[in-house]
Structures are given as structure tokens and as C-alpha cells.
Design an enzyme around this catalytic site. Sequence first.
Site, PDB file in Angstrom:
ATOM      1  N   GLU A 119      39.181  41.647  25.067  1.00  0.00           N
ATOM      2  CA  GLU A 119      40.260  42.307  25.829  1.00  0.00           C
ATOM      3  C   GLU A 119      41.563  42.351  25.031  1.00  0.00           C
ATOM      4  O   GLU A 119      41.704  41.681  24.004  1.00  0.00           O
ATOM      5  CB  GLU A 119      40.489  41.606  27.163  1.00  0.00           C
ATOM      6  CG  GLU A 119      40.947  40.177  27.012  1.00  0.00           C
ATOM      7  CD  GLU A 119      41.857  39.689  28.147  1.00  0.00           C
ATOM      8  OE1 GLU A 119      42.783  40.415  28.545  1.00  0.00           O
ATOM      9  OE2 GLU A 119      41.650  38.561  28.602  1.00  0.00           O
ATOM     10  N   ASP A 153      47.599  38.140  46.711  1.00  0.00           N
ATOM     11  CA  ASP A 153      47.473  38.355  45.266  1.00  0.00           C
ATOM     12  C   ASP A 153      46.140  37.807  44.762  1.00  0.00           C
ATOM     13  O   ASP A 153      46.002  36.609  44.497  1.00  0.00           O
ATOM     14  CB  ASP A 153      48.648  37.711  44.524  1.00  0.00           C
ATOM     15  CG  ASP A 153      48.713  38.143  43.065  1.00  0.00           C
ATOM     16  OD1 ASP A 153      47.752  38.772  42.583  1.00  0.00           O
ATOM     17  OD2 ASP A 153      49.724  37.848  42.406  1.00  0.00           O
ATOM     18  N   SER A 206      43.262  38.791  41.865  1.00  0.00           N
ATOM     19  CA  SER A 206      43.081  39.635  40.689  1.00  0.00           C
ATOM     20  C   SER A 206      41.926  40.626  40.860  1.00  0.00           C
ATOM     21  O   SER A 206      40.848  40.273  41.360  1.00  0.00           O
ATOM     22  CB  SER A 206      42.807  38.771  39.463  1.00  0.00           C
ATOM     23  OG  SER A 206      42.576  39.604  38.339  1.00  0.00           O
ATOM     24  N   ALA A 207      42.153  41.842  40.377  1.00  0.00           N
ATOM     25  CA  ALA A 207      41.080  42.850  40.338  1.00  0.00           C
ATOM     26  C   ALA A 207      39.963  42.444  39.374  1.00  0.00           C
ATOM     27  O   ALA A 207      38.891  43.058  39.392  1.00  0.00           O
ATOM     28  CB  ALA A 207      41.660  44.206  39.932  1.00  0.00           C
ATOM     29  N   ASP A 208      40.190  41.395  38.575  1.00  0.00           N
ATOM     30  CA  ASP A 208      39.096  40.879  37.732  1.00  0.00           C
ATOM     31  C   ASP A 208      37.902  40.489  38.604  1.00  0.00           C
ATOM     32  O   ASP A 208      36.738  40.668  38.205  1.00  0.00           O
ATOM     33  CB  ASP A 208      39.528  39.632  36.948  1.00  0.00           C
ATOM     34  CG  ASP A 208      40.590  39.908  35.885  1.00  0.00           C
ATOM     35  OD1 ASP A 208      40.962  41.073  35.683  1.00  0.00           O
ATOM     36  OD2 ASP A 208      41.045  38.921  35.273  1.00  0.00           O
ATOM     37  N   LYS A 268      42.545  29.033  35.200  1.00  0.00           N
ATOM     38  CA  LYS A 268      43.660  28.087  35.177  1.00  0.00           C
ATOM     39  C   LYS A 268      44.008  27.645  36.578  1.00  0.00           C
ATOM     40  O   LYS A 268      43.865  28.412  37.524  1.00  0.00           O
ATOM     41  CB  LYS A 268      44.907  28.799  34.646  1.00  0.00           C
ATOM     42  CG  LYS A 268      44.892  29.095  33.206  1.00  0.00           C
ATOM     43  CD  LYS A 268      46.344  29.375  32.778  1.00  0.00           C
ATOM     44  CE  LYS A 268      46.386  29.545  31.286  1.00  0.00           C
ATOM     45  NZ  LYS A 268      45.752  30.804  30.905  1.00  0.00           N
TER      46      LYS A 268
END
Length: 304
Positions: free
Chosen positions: A27, A140, A142-144, A161
Site C-alpha cells: 500500500e 468511525d 475503517s473501510a478496511d 494498534k
Amino acid sequence: MTPHPSLRLTDEVAGALADHRPVVALESTIISHGMPYPQNVAMATEVEQIVRDHGAVPATIAVLDGVPRIGLDAADLELLASDEEVTKVSVRDLPYVVARKLHGATTVAATMRLAAMAGIRVFVTGGLGGVHRGAETSFDISADLTELGRTPVAVVSAGVKSILDIGLTLETLETLGVPVLVNGADEFPSFYSRSSGFAAPLRVDGAAEAAAVARATWELGLSNGLAIANPIPAADEIPAAEIGVVIERALADATAAGITGKETTPYLLARIVELTEGASLRANIALVRNNAVFGAQLAAAYAG
Ligand code: PSU
Ligand code: MN
């Protein structure tokens, strides 16, 4: 498969894919928004070399001048590492940077999608995005995670993390139908640390076992990705208690500074580097190197 016609692949990557040789996607948000210059470009260059040294072809992914690129050269990496105009691009941002012919550094989510469009099945990064602490009010997430639920790429990371809520991240991955494998350990790792307090949902020992699970996933016709956590080497880890204090401070600073949305993760990463006077950056680089070795072995096992 034939790569999607909107992508531009280097000859090296296109040749490897055509011959079914191992390819590892990398990435670019980690370069542009995850580490300071010049350590970021040094890391990106070294990681490509590690992948090559372990028998696979690296394909760093980004959008440059609106073109989704699969495989980059040294000048491209330097631009991503140093140009202030490079924006952070998740999946929803891809159409905008393409239409406007902009530069974009792709997150795990956007890199997964472009990798899949190219026919690449293995992707190496440092840390995944996940469910942020306080997501019950901020929403919130993540779109991950969404992308892991719908795109067939195996993503090697060092876990997530504790800037995130690790428990809620693991629950969300379960909901999305994503196999979560930990390489060589019974505990899910928390990026800087080998421990997190959460058990490994599934354990594999070595790249061949991980490749077999990835192959089974797609032979069953499942369309999701896999999250493969590779714990940081013991010699490089920062104990969870030690980094925990720093993370609490960084989170408080983010709140005080009014940081929200896509700025949150880059802000926290940079603040943790400052607060640890670079120790977190050294750990981060060490775990990415370790993941690059494992990812190359995984790509080779999957191709073989
Ligand atoms: N976590 C890290 N390092 C990173 C990132 C996450 O430890 O560089 C980057 C990755 O590109 C990841 C993105 O896909 O942050 C997630 O951002 P967000 O939380 O805004 O979805
Ligand atoms: Mn977010």
C-alpha cells in the site's frame, strides 16, 4: 484473469501475473500518511527489495495523475513520500482522484480493491484500520474492514494498534465473514506488541498453512479477503503497557485538537512517533520488514 483495463501495470508485474509467478501488493498510505520523510521512502524501497529477495515481485499501488498504478518506480515512491498534494485515498475516494487526475496514496481498503482488479491475491502492510475507540458515538469504523468482507485478497499485517478498539474490530471481522489467522501464536497481536489480551481467532504456523486457508476460501467460492496477523518479532516489540500510556496520550491530544474522520489515523501515527521520540517508528519499520518476508513466502506458497 485479465487485469482491469483502467489499471496501469508495470511490465514486470504484468509479466509475473501472466506467468502465475508470486506477486505481493504493497500500500501507499503507509508511505504518504503513515511515516515521516525520509524514513518512509527508505522503508518503501527496502520492503520492495525484501519481497524480491524472497522470490516474489513487489507491486506498490497508488493513483498517480488519476491513473491507478500497479507497480511503481523509484521516482514514484519519492513523490508519494514527499509531495504534500498526495491525498489519502480509501475506496470511496478512488472515483474522485481518477476523475480529477490527482495523486492518491491508497489505504488498505483501496489497495485491496485495486490489487483484486489486477489479479493479485496477497498484500503486505503494517497495520490494518479497524473500529476506533468511541465508535459507538463517532461511528468511525475503517473501510478496511468492509473491504476485507467483500474483496478476495489475503492481507498480512502485524494486527491492529490499540489506538483502535481491538475487541470490537475482531467482532466486526467475524460479522463480515473474514477469517482472522495469526501466524505462529495463540494471541492476536497489537502491532507494536505481540500481545493484545485477545486470543487468536485461528492459528496457522507458516506460509504454507496460511496459503492453504486462502486457497480454500476462494475454492469454496467465498468472495471475502483474509486478515493474517504476523506478530512483531520479540526483539523489536514495545511492551503493551509502555506503548499503552503513549497511545492514551495521543488519543487525548487528538480529541483536544478536534481531529476527526480520515485525519484521525495519520494524526495518531505521527503523534505516537513524536511522543516515543522515534522508537515507535523503528518498531513499525521492523514489523513491516517481517511482514514482507512472510508475505513473499505466502505469495510463493499460493502460486505454487
Ligand atoms: N494503521 C497503521 N499504519 C497505517 C495505517 C493504519 O498502523 O499506515 C493506514 C493504512 O493505510 C490503513 C489506514 O488502511 O491507515 C486506515 O485509515 P482509516 O482509519 O482512516 O480507515
Ligand atoms: Mn475513519
